[in-house]
Design an enzyme around this catalytic site. Sequence first.
Site, PDB file in Angstrom:
ATOM      1  N   HIS A 143       1.292 -10.961   2.888  1.00 23.23           N
ATOM      2  CA  HIS A 143       2.207 -10.946   4.043  1.00 23.23           C
ATOM      3  C   HIS A 143       3.351 -11.953   3.896  1.00 23.23           C
ATOM      4  CE1 HIS A 143      -0.404  -8.233   6.108  1.00 23.23           C
ATOM      5  NE2 HIS A 143      -1.374  -9.106   6.295  1.00 23.23           N
ATOM      6  N   ASP A 179      -5.556  -3.679   0.671  1.00 17.77           N
ATOM      7  CA  ASP A 179      -5.925  -4.455   1.856  1.00 17.77           C
ATOM      8  C   ASP A 179      -5.668  -3.582   3.092  1.00 17.77           C
ATOM      9  OD1 ASP A 179      -6.051  -7.696   2.735  1.00 17.77           O
ATOM     10  OD2 ASP A 179      -5.063  -6.390   4.177  1.00 17.77           O
ATOM     11  N   HIS A 181      -4.305  -4.167   5.814  1.00 21.39           N
ATOM     12  CA  HIS A 181      -3.025  -4.419   6.458  1.00 21.39           C
ATOM     13  C   HIS A 181      -1.873  -4.104   5.509  1.00 21.39           C
ATOM     14  CE1 HIS A 181      -5.975  -7.216   8.370  1.00 21.39           C
ATOM     15  NE2 HIS A 181      -5.461  -6.654   9.453  1.00 21.39           N
ATOM     16  N   ASP A 271     -11.000  -5.733   3.546  1.00 17.05           N
ATOM     17  CA  ASP A 271     -11.039  -5.664   5.006  1.00 17.05           C
ATOM     18  C   ASP A 271     -10.880  -4.262   5.558  1.00 17.05           C
ATOM     19  OD1 ASP A 271      -8.481  -5.845   3.990  1.00 17.05           O
ATOM     20  OD2 ASP A 271      -7.782  -7.386   5.380  1.00 17.05           O
TER      21      ASP A 271
END
Length: 373
Positions: A143, A179, A181, A271
């Site tokens: 991120h 991931d 996200h 995740d």
Amino acid sequence: MSDPRLAVFWHEDVLRHDTGQGLFEAPDSDRLEVSERHPENAVRVRNMRSVLMRGSLSEYLTWFQGRHATIAELERVHTPGYIEEVRSLCASGGGRMTATTVLGPDSWEALLAAAGTSLAAAEAVLDGSERVAYALVRPPGHHAQPAQADGYCFFSHCALIAETARLRGIERIAVIDWDVHHGNGTQACFWERSDVLTVSLHMPHGAWGLSHPQTGGVDELGMGVGQGFNINVPLEFGMGDSGYLRAFSEVIDPIVRAFDPGLIVVACGQDASAFDPNGRQCVSMAGFYGLGAAVTALAKACCDGRIVLVQEGGYARTYAAFCLQATLEGVLGVVPKSADPLAFYPDASARGEASIEAARTALQPFWPVLAKH
């Protein structure tokens, strides 16, 4: 055929990053009797290391000492002012760079260790001493943007690897991020570039504030010469093994083969499991095994099997470690020896058709190979 082997890079300093306690990822509340640890804490990677060392995969792993990154290396991706902002906040005792992204007084050493250990793994592959390498690091990085912390991330490890590979003469690099996200930071780093293909497979959470304005939608394609080289595949909530593996085989695999990279970098999060507090997907150990096997097959077809995997998310502090083991078993192609201790949700095999078709429709003008899939 030689025995499967994986180089694992680790540095103890990654444990020094103390994110504290509170209301999950938010600051503490005086209405709570018992607060909880921030989800991005040292326990999760301690368990990952333990499962790799004590489990059936241990015989295939060779452990290497990581290192700290230099400021000059960080500046390959991040602005000098931003790097100094992070360092100064650590030196002053720590604090929050965003609502959820926390630094402690000892975090600077951990951040340097995470970035440097990721680069050490990449250097082993780029030097030819290893074919596949994995960096077990924290905090995560995908991120982090050139001048913005976000989502527990401060420095973009995968972007640093890609830039380093370019400096070492690799003409094209593919970054594949599974991931749960959106890999918005990696996207931002290469938004106007055609030499680094950024691919993100994620749940459709959208933008989440000033630090994360990117939506992760299929229409975020890049800009200028980079248009078409940013690939987002948002998968509807509740997606399980079949949906993830179909998205990989029907969208990601053909695009990456057409791009023909000299190196594949994997933002390797766990995740997307059904038991992760930060995700809303249903991938099991079998699904992570499949993703690991798929990226290895892709790398063998494109870049002589050269892969650098970097740890990203995975916040189920015990189950994520077993999902990591399954991922790396898939990467190495070894028969799984551990049953999934938790998975019981049925895999809705037909789920995801709309998500995959939306991605295919948006990307086909840039990647005609998708018309064949």
